[in-house]
Design a protein around this motif. Structure first.
Motif, mmCIF file in Angstrom:
data_model
loop_
_atom_site.group_PDB
_atom_site.id
_atom_site.type_symbol
_atom_site.label_atom_id
_atom_site.label_comp_id
_atom_site.label_asym_id
_atom_site.label_seq_id
_atom_site.Cartn_x
_atom_site.Cartn_y
_atom_site.Cartn_z
ATOM 1 N N PRO A 148 -116.477 51.594 12.800
ATOM 2 C CA PRO A 148 -116.349 51.959 14.211
ATOM 3 C C PRO A 148 -116.661 53.453 14.345
ATOM 4 N N SER A 149 -117.114 53.877 15.530
ATOM 5 C CA SER A 149 -117.427 55.296 15.721
ATOM 6 C C SER A 149 -116.229 55.975 16.356
ATOM 7 N N PRO A 150 -115.758 57.035 15.728
ATOM 8 C CA PRO A 150 -114.626 57.723 16.324
ATOM 9 C C PRO A 150 -115.079 58.526 17.536
ATOM 10 N N ALA A 207 -112.224 67.024 15.079
ATOM 11 C CA ALA A 207 -113.624 66.937 15.508
ATOM 12 C C ALA A 207 -113.872 65.640 16.270
ATOM 13 N N THR A 208 -113.561 64.490 15.644
ATOM 14 C CA THR A 208 -113.706 63.219 16.372
ATOM 15 C C THR A 208 -112.370 62.494 16.407
ATOM 16 N N GLY A 209 -111.305 63.234 16.169
ATOM 17 C CA GLY A 209 -109.961 62.667 16.216
ATOM 18 C C GLY A 209 -108.996 63.823 16.277
ATOM 19 N N ASP A 256 -120.691 65.825 -3.062
ATOM 20 C CA ASP A 256 -121.344 66.399 -1.885
ATOM 21 C C ASP A 256 -121.156 65.574 -0.604
ATOM 22 N N PHE A 257 -119.900 65.399 -0.185
ATOM 23 C CA PHE A 257 -119.596 64.678 1.054
ATOM 24 C C PHE A 257 -120.255 63.303 1.103
ATOM 25 N N GLU A 258 -120.081 62.528 0.050
ATOM 26 C CA GLU A 258 -120.594 61.162 0.098
ATOM 27 C C GLU A 258 -122.106 61.099 0.208
HETATM 28 C C1 B12 Z 1 -118.991 60.891 10.289
HETATM 29 C C2 B12 Z 1 -120.025 59.902 9.782
HETATM 30 C C3 B12 Z 1 -120.232 58.745 10.542
HETATM 31 C C4 B12 Z 1 -119.556 58.509 11.882
HETATM 32 C C5 B12 Z 1 -120.204 59.376 12.974
HETATM 33 C C6 B12 Z 1 -119.231 59.718 14.074
HETATM 34 C C7 B12 Z 1 -119.863 60.461 15.190
HETATM 35 N N1 B12 Z 1 -119.339 60.275 16.383
HETATM 36 O O1 B12 Z 1 -120.800 61.214 15.008
HETATM 37 C C8 B12 Z 1 -119.797 56.976 12.092
HETATM 38 C C9 B12 Z 1 -118.560 56.222 11.714
HETATM 39 C C10 B12 Z 1 -120.218 56.547 13.488
HETATM 40 C C11 B12 Z 1 -120.893 56.676 11.088
HETATM 41 C C12 B12 Z 1 -121.614 55.503 11.126
HETATM 42 C C13 B12 Z 1 -122.526 55.119 10.155
HETATM 43 N N2 B12 Z 1 -122.834 55.818 9.037
HETATM 44 CO CO1 B12 Z 1 -122.242 57.631 8.699
HETATM 45 N N3 B12 Z 1 -121.603 59.269 8.082
HETATM 46 C C14 B12 Z 1 -120.738 60.128 8.570
HETATM 47 C C15 B12 Z 1 -120.549 61.294 7.565
HETATM 48 C C16 B12 Z 1 -119.330 60.989 6.733
HETATM 49 C C17 B12 Z 1 -120.433 62.698 8.133
HETATM 50 C C18 B12 Z 1 -121.470 63.103 9.169
HETATM 51 C C19 B12 Z 1 -120.944 64.272 9.968
HETATM 52 O O2 B12 Z 1 -120.540 64.127 11.115
HETATM 53 N N4 B12 Z 1 -120.877 65.460 9.362
HETATM 54 C C20 B12 Z 1 -120.370 66.661 9.989
HETATM 55 C C21 B12 Z 1 -121.470 67.336 10.784
HETATM 56 C C22 B12 Z 1 -120.981 68.610 11.434
HETATM 57 O O3 B12 Z 1 -122.488 67.659 9.884
HETATM 58 P P1 B12 Z 1 -123.986 67.082 10.024
HETATM 59 O O4 B12 Z 1 -123.977 65.840 10.795
HETATM 60 O O5 B12 Z 1 -124.626 67.068 8.700
HETATM 61 O O6 B12 Z 1 -124.694 68.172 10.931
HETATM 62 C C23 B12 Z 1 -124.983 69.508 10.504
HETATM 63 C C24 B12 Z 1 -126.351 69.631 9.829
HETATM 64 O O7 B12 Z 1 -126.845 68.434 9.277
HETATM 65 C C25 B12 Z 1 -127.247 70.211 10.861
HETATM 66 N N5 B12 Z 1 -127.898 69.340 11.850
HETATM 67 C C26 B12 Z 1 -127.542 68.119 12.259
HETATM 68 N N6 B12 Z 1 -128.334 67.719 13.246
HETATM 69 C C27 B12 Z 1 -129.192 68.691 13.490
HETATM 70 C C28 B12 Z 1 -130.233 68.804 14.417
HETATM 71 C C29 B12 Z 1 -131.002 69.955 14.454
HETATM 72 C C30 B12 Z 1 -132.073 70.080 15.458
HETATM 73 C C31 B12 Z 1 -130.752 70.993 13.524
HETATM 74 C C32 B12 Z 1 -131.604 72.176 13.538
HETATM 75 C C33 B12 Z 1 -129.713 70.887 12.604
HETATM 76 C C34 B12 Z 1 -128.935 69.752 12.595
HETATM 77 O O8 B12 Z 1 -126.346 71.045 11.569
HETATM 78 C C35 B12 Z 1 -125.113 70.333 11.742
HETATM 79 C C36 B12 Z 1 -123.995 71.267 12.020
HETATM 80 O O9 B12 Z 1 -123.757 72.193 10.976
HETATM 81 C C37 B12 Z 1 -121.879 61.162 6.725
HETATM 82 C C38 B12 Z 1 -121.833 61.759 5.325
HETATM 83 C C39 B12 Z 1 -122.690 62.985 5.205
HETATM 84 N N7 B12 Z 1 -122.667 63.580 4.044
HETATM 85 O O10 B12 Z 1 -123.377 63.395 6.111
HETATM 86 C C40 B12 Z 1 -122.090 59.640 6.754
HETATM 87 C C41 B12 Z 1 -123.476 59.052 6.526
HETATM 88 C C42 B12 Z 1 -124.537 59.884 7.208
HETATM 89 N N8 B12 Z 1 -123.382 57.727 7.165
HETATM 90 C C43 B12 Z 1 -123.985 56.781 6.521
HETATM 91 C C44 B12 Z 1 -124.044 55.418 6.926
HETATM 92 C C45 B12 Z 1 -124.666 54.461 5.940
HETATM 93 C C46 B12 Z 1 -123.555 55.018 8.183
HETATM 94 C C47 B12 Z 1 -123.643 53.599 8.768
HETATM 95 C C48 B12 Z 1 -124.999 52.939 8.649
HETATM 96 C C49 B12 Z 1 -122.531 52.800 8.105
HETATM 97 C C50 B12 Z 1 -122.420 51.362 8.547
HETATM 98 N N9 B12 Z 1 -122.918 50.466 7.728
HETATM 99 O O11 B12 Z 1 -121.884 51.089 9.565
HETATM 100 C C51 B12 Z 1 -123.285 53.865 10.248
HETATM 101 C C52 B12 Z 1 -124.536 54.216 11.060
HETATM 102 C C53 B12 Z 1 -124.753 53.535 12.284
HETATM 103 C C54 B12 Z 1 -125.976 54.148 12.924
HETATM 104 N N10 B12 Z 1 -127.005 53.362 13.076
HETATM 105 O O12 B12 Z 1 -126.042 55.301 13.236
HETATM 106 C C55 B12 Z 1 -124.623 57.300 5.250
HETATM 107 C C56 B12 Z 1 -126.141 57.412 5.354
HETATM 108 C C57 B12 Z 1 -126.828 56.843 4.145
HETATM 109 C C58 B12 Z 1 -128.286 56.763 4.346
HETATM 110 N N11 B12 Z 1 -128.947 56.274 3.337
HETATM 111 O O13 B12 Z 1 -128.870 57.106 5.320
HETATM 112 C C59 B12 Z 1 -123.864 58.665 5.027
HETATM 113 C C60 B12 Z 1 -124.701 59.730 4.291
HETATM 114 C C61 B12 Z 1 -122.583 58.334 4.218
HETATM 115 C C62 B12 Z 1 -122.828 57.514 2.963
HETATM 116 N N12 B12 Z 1 -123.248 58.079 1.864
HETATM 117 O O14 B12 Z 1 -122.620 56.322 2.994
HETATM 118 N N13 B12 Z 1 -121.016 57.676 10.180
#
Ligand code: B12
Lengths: 214, 484
Positions: free
Chosen positions: B202-204, B236-238, B352-354
């Protein structure tokens, strides 16, 4: 600087939304020009906030709350600017969103917040955004920056799709495209013909500024 | 007595659940699936179709909790029920879905390819500490549209262990189901003896996206076990308060159980998650934060109170290489999860954060898992009297090493580590090359992979798997699957 502007500055640095809004209203009532308030209170406040984050005194919530306070004050000033036919100097206009099929939101929103705190006008389209919406929005807002977030290896392709759609719409030369999210990287940016990549929200501000030559 | 960590009093658990039930009604749950919304409406939820919000009455959710089974098994390739979701039984599987892999000695990670995934599977198959495998490696050498099911295809070809997996899209779920049917024989057999469990997130806060909601309902329909992976990120989401996050987790999971059980009452479902204590400096989602672990253990207590099987993503690290941080975060997480009696603990191998996998870390974590399972077994009353008789018998001058009592019991009492854990004298350690933990792990990776024995799947099963993979790959624009 007037007392009101001093207090506005303090309210933004402290991230106090309601006081910031009220002080902005007071400033207008005291016939302080909105542009003066923005230049002397809001922008310097955000610079201080950025500095406090850099030195470790401030954390992300402090930063986000300061950005919210700034936004509240801007909402007061914007109609006044319009009435005076003046425009706030923005660094650029950004259309940002998470690409189609992807619902990861937090990272994209953080980037949007940081960019708006840094002085950009930001249009956040949310998550699961089809390429055509990005194109429409760029056309509507005249944006010069497009930010594309993708967190899944499967949806990274959506970033490429947007670059292509912008190309087809003849808008590609008007915008700088920056990408981000866990699976993206500088090589991927190059592969799909994006202009830049940033690993996190801080870096995103720097990269966008650099691309625009600011 | 089985040792236990407990964070919550019964009263606190009841307050958490009462607030969670209240949230299901007001503000309700956003559900981006018309199929699910109509189902909820048909069963008494107050549904706003236009706004896609369902207000779920507590009794509807409570009935779902009652129809959900309190335990079930996952079966291995030989048809044995080797994983038991239920009670306080603990099992471990590697972390899921890494998009990067870290080679031994490297400081930079890289994109994994088919060969990496195969090597990972050969290793995971040989590590007895792992009760199940996971679709842990996302291969970059295939079109990304097929990245999710392709992992499962490889898993089924290389190991008979049960699988923790998940789909990345609505359509690919059924491809994954077909692959599982290819090895189990039929949809009925897959339901009767499930080989895999699917993570659904589920999405938080309080949202079921179309993708994950459809996956959840598909799991229910075919009785393939679903694992709810709710992940509030504190502040952040909770809520920033840890108990607040547990409340949100409970509400999201309860809504998942409700939708799932309405589709097919009695289908197996797991109370799981992957929350994180959001890092307020870097903006990251640390899986190795102590508060992350506290939330995990706490929500598991709530799940147990409801009588549901449990799961958590623990035993991972946010370090970038296999270093001290990597060891201590993984160790603390795995031990706590074991003491919390979480049925499936997913994490070994992940950095590295999963997002990044290391084979060396997997091997080191297998030792941690061995220790975690040992601590969970606790202090066992092996005999009566406990020690009186043997101490008297050996007497004052006694040498316990020379008793059959010692020879019999040490094997039962001690977890005997592999050479990855150094317990040698200093000179002995030096004589073997003064190797670090990671270097020793690297050697063990090579040994286990070399000892891997192919699965010997029947030819027709292999052809069926290949036929499905080839057909779907072609529609993703790939004419030939990568060499294995
Ligand atoms: C939280 C999370 C979720 C939450 C998201 C909640 C929400 N409202 O956003 C939920 C539960 C919805 C979710 C769902 C899923 N997730 Co997810 N999720 C994550 C997690 C743990 C953290 C992401 C996050 O929010 N990080 C914190 C933020 C602040 O960091 P960030 O997103 O990286 O963003 C920073 C940078 O990347 C950058 N950035 C981001 N965007 C942009 C854009 C621009 C323009 C720029 C310049 C920079 C930039 O700046 C940001 C801020 O500093 C990651 C793990 C990971 N290591 O990323 C997995 C991860 C991304 N998820 C994953 C998966 C598999 C899924 C699902 C498919 C799981 C499922 N089977 O249901 C679904 C996806 C559904 C879909 N189609 O989108 C995998 C992806 C694997 C892959 N091969 O692609 C990961 C890597 C975890 C894993 N190893 O299993 N997820």
């Amino acid at each position: 600087m007037s007392d009101i502007l001093n207090q506005l500055h303090t309210a933004v640095v402290a991230g106090e939304t309601d006081p910031a809004r009220e002080l902005a209203e007071q400033a207008l009532r005291a016939s302080i020009a909105p542009l003066t308030a923005i230049d002397e209170a809001l922008n310097p406040a955000m610079e201080i906030v950025g500095g406090k984050y850099e030195t470790g005194e401030y954390f992300i919530p402090d930063l986000v709350m300061a950005a919210e306070a700034m936004k509240a004050a801007m909402q007061v000033f914007e109609p006044a600017l319009m009435a005076r036919q003046e425009e706030r100097q923005v660094l650029g206009t950004v259309v940002i969103g998470t690409v189609e099929g992807d619902i990861h939101e937090i990272g994209k929103s953080l980037v949007a917040t940081m960019l708006s705190a840094a002085g950009f006008q930001v249009h956040d389209l949310g998550v699961d955004v089809p390429a055509s919406r990005f194109v429409e929005q760029v056309r509507e807002t005249g944006a010069n920056v497009v930010g594309l977030s993708a967190l899944l290896t499967t949806t990274m392709l959506g970033q490429e799709a947007v670059v292509e759609a912008l190309q087809e719409a003849g808008l590609r030369d008007q915008v700088k495209v920056v990408i981000g999210g866990a699976p993206a990287g500088p090589e991927w940016a190059e592969t799909i013909g994006a202009d830049g990549y940033a690993e996190n929200a801080n870096e995103a501000v720097g990269v966008v500024k650099q691309l625009l030559g600011i | 007595m089985r040792p236990k960590v407990e964070f919550l009093s019964r009263e606190t658990i009841e307050r958490i659940l009462s607030e969670a039930y209240d949230l299901l009604d007001d503000p309700g749950v956003r559900v981006h699936s018309e199929r699910a919304l109509r189902l909820l409406a048909d069963h008494g939820a107050d549904v706003d179709l236009a706004a896609q919000v369902a207000h779920i009455p507590a009794d509807l959710a409570q009935r779902a909790v009652e129809t959900a089974p309190s335990s079930f098994h996952l079966y291995d390739g030989a048809g044995q029920p080797v994983v038991h979701y239920g009670g306080d039984d603990i099992q471990f599987d590697p972390g899921s879905a890494a998009i990067e892999i870290l080679d031994h000695g490297a400081t930079q990670s890289r994109e994994p390819v088919t060969a990496d995934c195969v090597r990972f599977l050969q290793l995971a198959d040989g590590l007895d500490a792992l009760d199940a495998v996971a679709t842990s490696i996302v291969c970059a050498d295939v079109p990304q549209e097929m990245a999710d099911w392709y992992r499962l295809y490889l898993v089924l070809l290389y190991t008979g262990k049960p699988v923790v997996t998940g789909a990345f899209a609505v359509e690919t779920w059924s491809v994954m189901k077909d692959l599982l049917v290819a090895v189990t024989g039929s949809e009925e057999a897959l339901a009767a003896q499930p080989r895999a469990v699917f993570d659904v997130c589920p999405s938080p806060p309080l949202l079921w996206s179309e993708i994950t909601c459809e996956n959840l309902m598909d799991c229910a329909q075919y009785r393939v076990p679903a694992e709810l992976v709710s992940m509030p990120l504190t502040g952040a989401t909770g809520p920033a308060t840890l108990l607040g996050a547990v409340v949100q987790h409970a509400a999201e999971c309860l809504s998942g159980v409700t939708i799932h059980q309405l589709v097919n009452p009695g289908a197996p479902i797991v109370w799981g998650g992957s929350p994180a204590a959001f890092d307020m400096r870097a903006g990251t989602t640390p899986m190795g934060a102590i508060e992350t672990m506290m939330i995990d253990c706490s929500y598991a207590e709530v799940g147990k109170h409801l009588g549901l099987p449990t799961h958590a993503y623990l035993g991972m690290s946010d370090a970038k290489i296999v270093d001290a941080q990597c060891g201590f975060e993984s160790g603390i997480g795995a031990i706590l999860a074991a003491l919390a009696g979480i049925n499936m603990i997913s994490g070994p191998g992940m950095l590295d954060f999963e997002s990044c996998f290391s084979l060396e870390k997997l091997v080191i974590d297998a030792e941690i898992v061995g220790m975690a399972k040992r601590i969970a077994t606790g202090m066992v009353e092996r005999e009566t009297p406990l020690g009186l008789e043997i101490i008297r018998q050996v007497g004052h001058a006694g040498n316990f090493l020379a008793t059959s009592h010692t020879r019999h019991w040490f094997r039962e009492e001690l977890f005997i580590p592999s050479p990855v854990v150094d317990r040698d004298f200093r000179r002995g350690w030096e004589a073997k090359g003064s190797l670090t933990t990671t270097e020793r792990a690297h050697r063990r990776v090579a040994e286990i992979v070399a000892a891997y024995e192919p699965l010997n799947l029947p030819d027709e099963v292999v052809s069926e798997l290949e036929a499905i993979a080839q057909r779907v790959a072609q529609s993703a624009g790939l004419d030939h699957l990568p060499e294995r």
